[in-house]
Design an enzyme around this catalytic site. Structure first.
Site, short mmCIF file in Angstrom:
data_model
loop_
_atom_site.label_atom_id
_atom_site.label_comp_id
_atom_site.label_asym_id
_atom_site.label_seq_id
_atom_site.Cartn_x
_atom_site.Cartn_y
_atom_site.Cartn_z
N LYS A 1 18.09 10.89 7.94
CA LYS A 1 17.74 10.34 9.24
C LYS A 1 18.98 10.03 10.08
O LYS A 1 18.95 10.15 11.32
CB LYS A 1 16.88 9.08 9.07
CG LYS A 1 15.51 9.34 8.45
CD LYS A 1 14.65 10.22 9.35
CE LYS A 1 13.24 10.39 8.80
NZ LYS A 1 12.35 11.16 9.68
N TYR B 1 17.00 9.50 2.05
CA TYR B 1 16.20 9.40 3.27
C TYR B 1 17.07 8.93 4.44
O TYR B 1 17.07 9.52 5.52
CB TYR B 1 15.04 8.44 3.05
CG TYR B 1 14.16 8.22 4.26
CD1 TYR B 1 13.20 9.16 4.62
CD2 TYR B 1 14.29 7.07 5.04
CE1 TYR B 1 12.38 8.96 5.73
CE2 TYR B 1 13.48 6.85 6.14
CZ TYR B 1 12.52 7.81 6.47
OH TYR B 1 11.72 7.59 7.60
N ASP C 1 1.52 21.95 10.41
CA ASP C 1 1.80 21.15 9.22
C ASP C 1 1.83 22.11 8.02
O ASP C 1 1.24 23.19 8.08
CB ASP C 1 0.71 20.09 9.02
CG ASP C 1 1.13 18.98 8.07
OD1 ASP C 1 1.48 17.89 8.55
OD2 ASP C 1 1.12 19.20 6.84
N SER D 1 -1.29 14.23 9.09
CA SER D 1 -1.45 12.84 8.64
C SER D 1 -0.54 11.91 9.44
O SER D 1 0.37 12.36 10.15
CB SER D 1 -1.14 12.70 7.15
OG SER D 1 0.23 12.99 6.89
#
Length: 284
Positions: free
Chosen positions: A167, A163, A45, A24
């Site tokens: 990152k 998140y 995936d 996706s």
């Protein structure tokens, strides 16, 4: 097909690219482009069925592909796909870590289990992949590793704490790896994009307060913005870092350099982001 296109396709036919997150969003878009351009593609995936469906709908040339389920959180899953890929293609030229996970939330209001999901998928998954593919590239003496991080990996984003933390880890790891491998013939690039309109974008619309700063930019990026940067800048120039768009990258670096100032100026940006989320929800 023009002569230049034929030549490019012939050159690409000797190159092998491995992508994660191929089912996706950005991963699916880039997987489609690479196989259309004649590369040998390892498409992976956690949702293998979705890749196979995309291959059928897009009429991919699957004879030049290896499509496999990959759980980036498991070292054994990486080893299994890697062994099969090398047996089939012999080498890996380009490796793109795209798979990711996001769940907005203020740190002390978010279940601690979310920390494990973000670190396992976004950070440990990238490190596992880089370790196994990077060692292979050291043996062959060349290669290019591309890790997708985020502008949230440059400047910490309140409301996206886990998140952003994951990152930030990807960016730091990638920049260290880039310095360690550059003299050995291997390039490492960390790509830090702004908000991209993918399924992750739709998920974040449900978290108005938490996602506000992420939505404060002029407009969300598209998957085409990412592929343009990959094919026109990252692959030919092999920079240590690529921010998309560039001006938001500089803003992120500025606010990261002055955290106290960032605290005082986030109010207006948060209000802009909240308004954009409400507008996006009303038109979706």
């Amino acid at each position: 097909m023009t002569n230049n296109n034929k030549t490019n396709a012939q050159n690409n036919a000797n190159k092998v690219v491995w992508l994660t997150g191929s089912a996706s969003g950005v991963g699916l878009h880039l997987t489609t482009l690479f196989q259309n351009m004649g590369y040998k593609v390892i498409a992976t995936d956690i949702n293998e069925e979705a890749i196979l469906q995309a291959a059928e709908e897009g009429q991919w040339r699957t004879e030049n592909m290896l499509i496999r389920k990959l759980n980036v959180c498991q070292k054994e899953s990486w080893q299994s796909v890697f062994s099969e890929a090398i047996a089939l293609f012999d080498h890996i030229d380009i490796f793109l870590n795209i798979a990711g996970y996001v769940r907005p939330g203020f740190l002390l209001e978010t279940p601690i289990e979310e920390l494990e999901k973000h670190i396992d998928v976004n950070l440990k998954g990238v490190i596992y992949g880089c370790h196994i593919v990077g060692q292979h590239m050291l043996t062959q003496g060349n290669g290019h590793i591309i890790n997708i991080a985020s502008l949230a990996g440059i400047a910490p984003v309140p409301g996206m704490g886990y998140y952003s933390t994951s990152k930030l880890g990807i960016r730091g790891y990638s920049l260290i790896l880039a310095q360690e491998l550059r003299d050995k013939g291997i390039a490492v690039t960390v790509v830090c994009p702004d908000l991209i309109k993918t399924p992750m974008y739709d998920l974040q619309l449900d978290f108005e307060k938490e996602s506000a700063l992420v939505f404060s930019g002029p407009k969300p990026l598209t998957v085409n913005d990412i592929s343009d940067a990959i094919f026109n800048k990252v692959l030919p120039k092999k920079p240590f870092e690529c921010t998309i768009p560039k001006h938001r990258g500089w803003l992120s670096k500025f606010t990261n350099a002055f955290p106290a100032l960032a605290y005082h100026i986030t109010g207006p940006f948060r209000r802009i982001g909240e308004a954009k989320i409400r507008k996006a929800r009303s038109t979706s």
